[in-house]
Design a protein around this motif. Structure first.
Motif, PDB file in Angstrom:
ATOM      1  N   ASP A   1     -52.196   6.329 -56.359  1.00 52.53           N
ATOM      2  CA  ASP A   1     -51.242   6.416 -57.464  1.00 52.53           C
ATOM      3  C   ASP A   1     -51.821   7.143 -58.669  1.00 52.53           C
ATOM      4  O   ASP A   1     -51.096   7.526 -59.574  1.00 52.53           O
ATOM      5  CB  ASP A   1     -50.768   5.014 -57.866  1.00 52.53           C
ATOM      6  CG  ASP A   1     -49.866   4.405 -56.795  1.00 52.53           C
ATOM      7  OD1 ASP A   1     -49.332   5.164 -55.953  1.00 52.53           O
ATOM      8  OD2 ASP A   1     -49.700   3.174 -56.794  1.00 52.53           O
TER       9      ASP A   1
ATOM     10  N   PRO B   1     -47.515  10.205 -57.566  1.00 51.42           N
ATOM     11  CA  PRO B   1     -46.284   9.739 -56.931  1.00 51.42           C
ATOM     12  C   PRO B   1     -45.023  10.355 -57.527  1.00 51.42           C
ATOM     13  O   PRO B   1     -44.046  10.594 -56.814  1.00 51.42           O
ATOM     14  CB  PRO B   1     -46.304   8.226 -57.175  1.00 51.42           C
ATOM     15  CG  PRO B   1     -47.728   7.890 -57.441  1.00 51.42           C
ATOM     16  CD  PRO B   1     -48.329   9.107 -58.085  1.00 51.42           C
TER      17      PRO B   1
ATOM     18  N   ARG C   1     -48.006   3.586 -50.033  1.00 52.68           N
ATOM     19  CA  ARG C   1     -47.969   2.630 -51.137  1.00 52.68           C
ATOM     20  C   ARG C   1     -49.382   2.481 -51.650  1.00 52.68           C
ATOM     21  O   ARG C   1     -50.264   2.018 -50.924  1.00 52.68           O
ATOM     22  CB  ARG C   1     -47.452   1.283 -50.666  1.00 52.68           C
ATOM     23  CG  ARG C   1     -46.005   1.321 -50.276  1.00 52.68           C
ATOM     24  CD  ARG C   1     -45.500  -0.045 -49.949  1.00 52.68           C
ATOM     25  NE  ARG C   1     -44.098   0.031 -49.578  1.00 52.68           N
ATOM     26  CZ  ARG C   1     -43.422  -0.962 -49.092  1.00 52.68           C
ATOM     27  NH1 ARG C   1     -44.004  -2.128 -48.908  1.00 52.68           N
ATOM     28  NH2 ARG C   1     -42.154  -0.809 -48.787  1.00 52.68           N
TER      29      ARG C   1
END
Length: 161
Positions: free
Chosen positions: A67, A101, A114
């Protein structure tokens, strides 16, 4: 540990300590220097500049998602790949990094990661492994050597893995 040396057991990379994170950030690698081969010859490309289709039947993408580029697991994974590139180069690996992301790269849309995620894709475009934690080059190489297409390559070369 210098280039060309691999870590033995254990097979999993332990979560980083605060000291590990500080050291990794201090020696932070450039995950995609101008989307070209690193001095070692290993290609590390940013996801925003490539698509999965570009590598069909040409290379094995190893996609490293996070992320943020400051994710300790991401930093550990990229460092491990850069520190021991030869087994990856020998297996036609190209490393794809995606730490944004919000950009919604083709890789991210196709693979739906994720947080930190390591995804190994074979030359036919099929996802072969997904890992939620960093893997050593040795583990990645061993996984690739079990892929049917890699076994065919090894057979054509007349060598054993």
């Amino acid at each position: 540990m210098g280039p060309g040396r691999e870590m033995g057991a254990p097979s999993r990379v332990n979560p980083p300590s605060a000291a590990d994170v500080d050291a990794a950030q201090a020696a932070r690698p450039d995950p995609a220097p101008n989307d070209a081969a690193t001095p070692s010859g290993l290609h590390i490309l940013e996801a925003a500049n490539t698509t999965p289709e570009e590598f069909l039947w040409q290379a094995r993408p190893v996609v490293v998602f996070a992320d943020t580029a400051a994710d300790p697991a991401f930093l550990m994974q990229i460092k491990a790949l850069q520190d021991l590139p030869k087994p990856l180069i020998d297996r036609d690996v190209v490393v794809i990094t995606d730490t944004d992301p919000a950009a919604g790269s083709a890789w991210r849309r196709q693979l739906h990661p994720r947080g930190f995620s390591l995804v190994i894709i074979d030359k036919d475009g099929q996802v072969k492994q997904r890992k939620p934690a960093p893997w050593s080059v040795r583990e990645i190489s061993r996984a690739i050597d079990k892929f049917p297409l890699r076994l065919e390559e090894i057979g054509r070369m007349g060598i054993l893995p």
